[in-house]
Structures are given as C-alpha cells and as structure tokens.
Design an enzyme around this catalytic site. Sequence first.
Site, PDB file in Angstrom:
ATOM      1  N   GLY A 100       0.828  -1.199   0.000  1.00  0.00           N
ATOM      2  CA  GLY A 100       0.000   0.000   0.000  1.00  0.00           C
ATOM      3  C   GLY A 100       0.860   1.245   0.000  1.00  0.00           C
ATOM      4  O   GLY A 100       2.009   1.215   0.445  1.00  0.00           O
ATOM      5  N   GLN A 109       2.729   9.964   1.300  1.00  0.00           N
ATOM      6  CA  GLN A 109       4.076   9.377   1.276  1.00  0.00           C
ATOM      7  C   GLN A 109       4.879   9.794   0.053  1.00  0.00           C
ATOM      8  O   GLN A 109       6.088   9.577  -0.004  1.00  0.00           O
ATOM      9  CB  GLN A 109       3.981   7.844   1.336  1.00  0.00           C
ATOM     10  CG  GLN A 109       3.443   7.351   2.674  1.00  0.00           C
ATOM     11  CD  GLN A 109       3.299   5.842   2.678  1.00  0.00           C
ATOM     12  OE1 GLN A 109       2.338   5.308   2.145  1.00  0.00           O
ATOM     13  NE2 GLN A 109       4.267   5.150   3.258  1.00  0.00           N
ATOM     14  N   CYS A 116       5.925  -0.114   7.158  1.00  0.00           N
ATOM     15  CA  CYS A 116       5.503   1.064   6.410  1.00  0.00           C
ATOM     16  C   CYS A 116       6.678   1.520   5.556  1.00  0.00           C
ATOM     17  O   CYS A 116       7.811   1.563   6.039  1.00  0.00           O
ATOM     18  CB  CYS A 116       5.097   2.170   7.392  1.00  0.00           C
ATOM     19  SG  CYS A 116       4.594   3.701   6.582  1.00  0.00           S
ATOM     20  N   LEU A 117       6.410   1.854   4.292  1.00  0.00           N
ATOM     21  CA  LEU A 117       7.498   2.271   3.398  1.00  0.00           C
ATOM     22  C   LEU A 117       8.180   3.546   3.885  1.00  0.00           C
ATOM     23  O   LEU A 117       9.310   3.822   3.506  1.00  0.00           O
ATOM     24  CB  LEU A 117       6.971   2.454   1.970  1.00  0.00           C
ATOM     25  CG  LEU A 117       6.494   1.176   1.262  1.00  0.00           C
ATOM     26  CD1 LEU A 117       5.940   1.516  -0.119  1.00  0.00           C
ATOM     27  CD2 LEU A 117       7.603   0.145   1.149  1.00  0.00           C
ATOM     28  N   HIS A 120      -4.376   1.069   7.499  1.00  0.00           N
ATOM     29  CA  HIS A 120      -3.059   1.713   7.597  1.00  0.00           C
ATOM     30  C   HIS A 120      -2.967   2.884   6.608  1.00  0.00           C
ATOM     31  O   HIS A 120      -2.523   3.980   6.958  1.00  0.00           O
ATOM     32  CB  HIS A 120      -1.972   0.659   7.313  1.00  0.00           C
ATOM     33  CG  HIS A 120      -0.574   1.184   7.320  1.00  0.00           C
ATOM     34  ND1 HIS A 120       0.363   0.808   8.254  1.00  0.00           N
ATOM     35  CD2 HIS A 120       0.065   2.061   6.494  1.00  0.00           C
ATOM     36  CE1 HIS A 120       1.505   1.444   8.008  1.00  0.00           C
ATOM     37  NE2 HIS A 120       1.354   2.207   6.943  1.00  0.00           N
ATOM     38  N   GLU A 121      -3.442   2.633   5.381  1.00  0.00           N
ATOM     39  CA  GLU A 121      -3.360   3.676   4.346  1.00  0.00           C
ATOM     40  C   GLU A 121      -4.331   4.826   4.624  1.00  0.00           C
ATOM     41  O   GLU A 121      -3.985   5.995   4.431  1.00  0.00           O
ATOM     42  CB  GLU A 121      -3.614   3.087   2.956  1.00  0.00           C
ATOM     43  CG  GLU A 121      -2.614   2.025   2.519  1.00  0.00           C
ATOM     44  CD  GLU A 121      -1.164   2.415   2.732  1.00  0.00           C
ATOM     45  OE1 GLU A 121      -0.828   3.602   2.587  1.00  0.00           O
ATOM     46  OE2 GLU A 121      -0.365   1.528   3.064  1.00  0.00           O
ATOM     47  N   HIS A 142      -2.899   7.202   6.961  1.00  0.00           N
ATOM     48  CA  HIS A 142      -1.966   8.127   6.305  1.00  0.00           C
ATOM     49  C   HIS A 142      -2.703   9.344   5.735  1.00  0.00           C
ATOM     50  O   HIS A 142      -2.211  10.468   5.799  1.00  0.00           O
ATOM     51  CB  HIS A 142      -1.256   7.449   5.128  1.00  0.00           C
ATOM     52  CG  HIS A 142      -0.005   6.708   5.483  1.00  0.00           C
ATOM     53  ND1 HIS A 142       1.095   7.316   6.042  1.00  0.00           N
ATOM     54  CD2 HIS A 142       0.335   5.402   5.336  1.00  0.00           C
ATOM     55  CE1 HIS A 142       2.060   6.414   6.225  1.00  0.00           C
ATOM     56  NE2 HIS A 142       1.624   5.236   5.803  1.00  0.00           N
TER      57      HIS A 142
HETATM   58 ZN    ZN Z   1       2.555   3.425   5.800  1.00  0.00          ZN
END
Ligand code: ZN
Length: 189
Positions: A45, A50, A107-108, A149-150, A153
């Site tokens: 995701g 991000q 998480c990226l 999670h997304e 964000h």
């Molecule tokens: Zn993340």
Amino acid sequence: MILPVLKYGHPALRQRGSRIEKITPEIARLIADMFETMYAARGVGLAAQQVGHAVQLTVIDVSEITDRPSTLHLDGQPADVRGFMPLALINPEVKAVADPTAAPEGCLSFPEIYAEILRPDSVQVVALNAEGERIEFQCGGLLARAVQHEVDHLHGILFIDRMSREKKQELKVELEDLRLATKAELSKE
Ligand code: ZN
C-alpha cells in the site's frame, strides 16, 4: 514514474489529505505513478502523503502476499481478492465491523521498522475508484489492515501513533535516528 517515498520526519506525512473532487489528468498520473512506486518498493500500500501530495488517495495491492490471508465481500457475497486488485481508493471512508486483533505491520516511510498493531480485523469501505466510480466492499485480514493503515496516512496518522507505549519505547532510538536523518536530508534541499 517512480516517485521518492518520504520518510518519517518529513512534515508531509503529517498532513491531512483534502478530498478529491474530480479525476483530473494530474490525479490519473499520480495514481499511475503511485502504483509504479509501490510495486518498485515491494509494498502492499502507498498513500499520497508518502509521495508528498496531501490528498485523499491511496493505492493497495495484496495479491502477491500468500502467507497472510485477506477476505473480501461484495454485496454481502464472498469475492475473489486477487480479482479485485489493484485497488485505488479516493476519499475512502472506513467503518470497523469486527473486534481489533494484533498483527505485524511495516511502512514504506519507516524502513526496517515493524511492530504489532491492534486494528479491527474486518472493515466496511466506501470510496471512489481510479475512474471516479463509487465502490463499496467489506474486507478482512491483511487487506483490512492495509486499508486502515493507508486511510490513517490520509489523515496524517502514522502506525507509530497506534503502537503500544512499550513497543514505541523499544523502537525509540531507531525512530529518532530515522527522524533526524530525514531532517538532515531536508535541510540539504
Ligand atoms: Zn505506511
């Protein structure tokens, strides 16, 4: 185009996304770039924050993950998760429909940092897709976790905000190192 993924400490990650009213060519381009960026980074995701855009847009694809199951229901009927991927969600609204369970998350924007996070195991989602059409589904397992999670964000919420106090304490040095490295990188620009 692969976009740089912003890391913890970058202020864009704390911005709340504004709603997208229209799928402009710019938004369509951003969706395509976000998919390319997510696949290149081997993530499941990616949220617009991000990559530095404070809008309500996230892309998700759990189809390559076989060791952590996902479930999907469309119109109350079980549906094929892989067939529903990849997923772009615009202005998503999420409602919990199950009790929270703990499972590992990464998480990226937090390379090599993982933690167990409590989240509802199943959620109801209403959003627009990449074509601007209204979609509605219920999902569970990994997909439900990825969606939540997304969507966090999109509101400037990060998974560290949902970690236990103990876990956050345990990761304190790593988190502070990452935050300072990001700040140092930003001051060079
Ligand atoms: Zn993340």
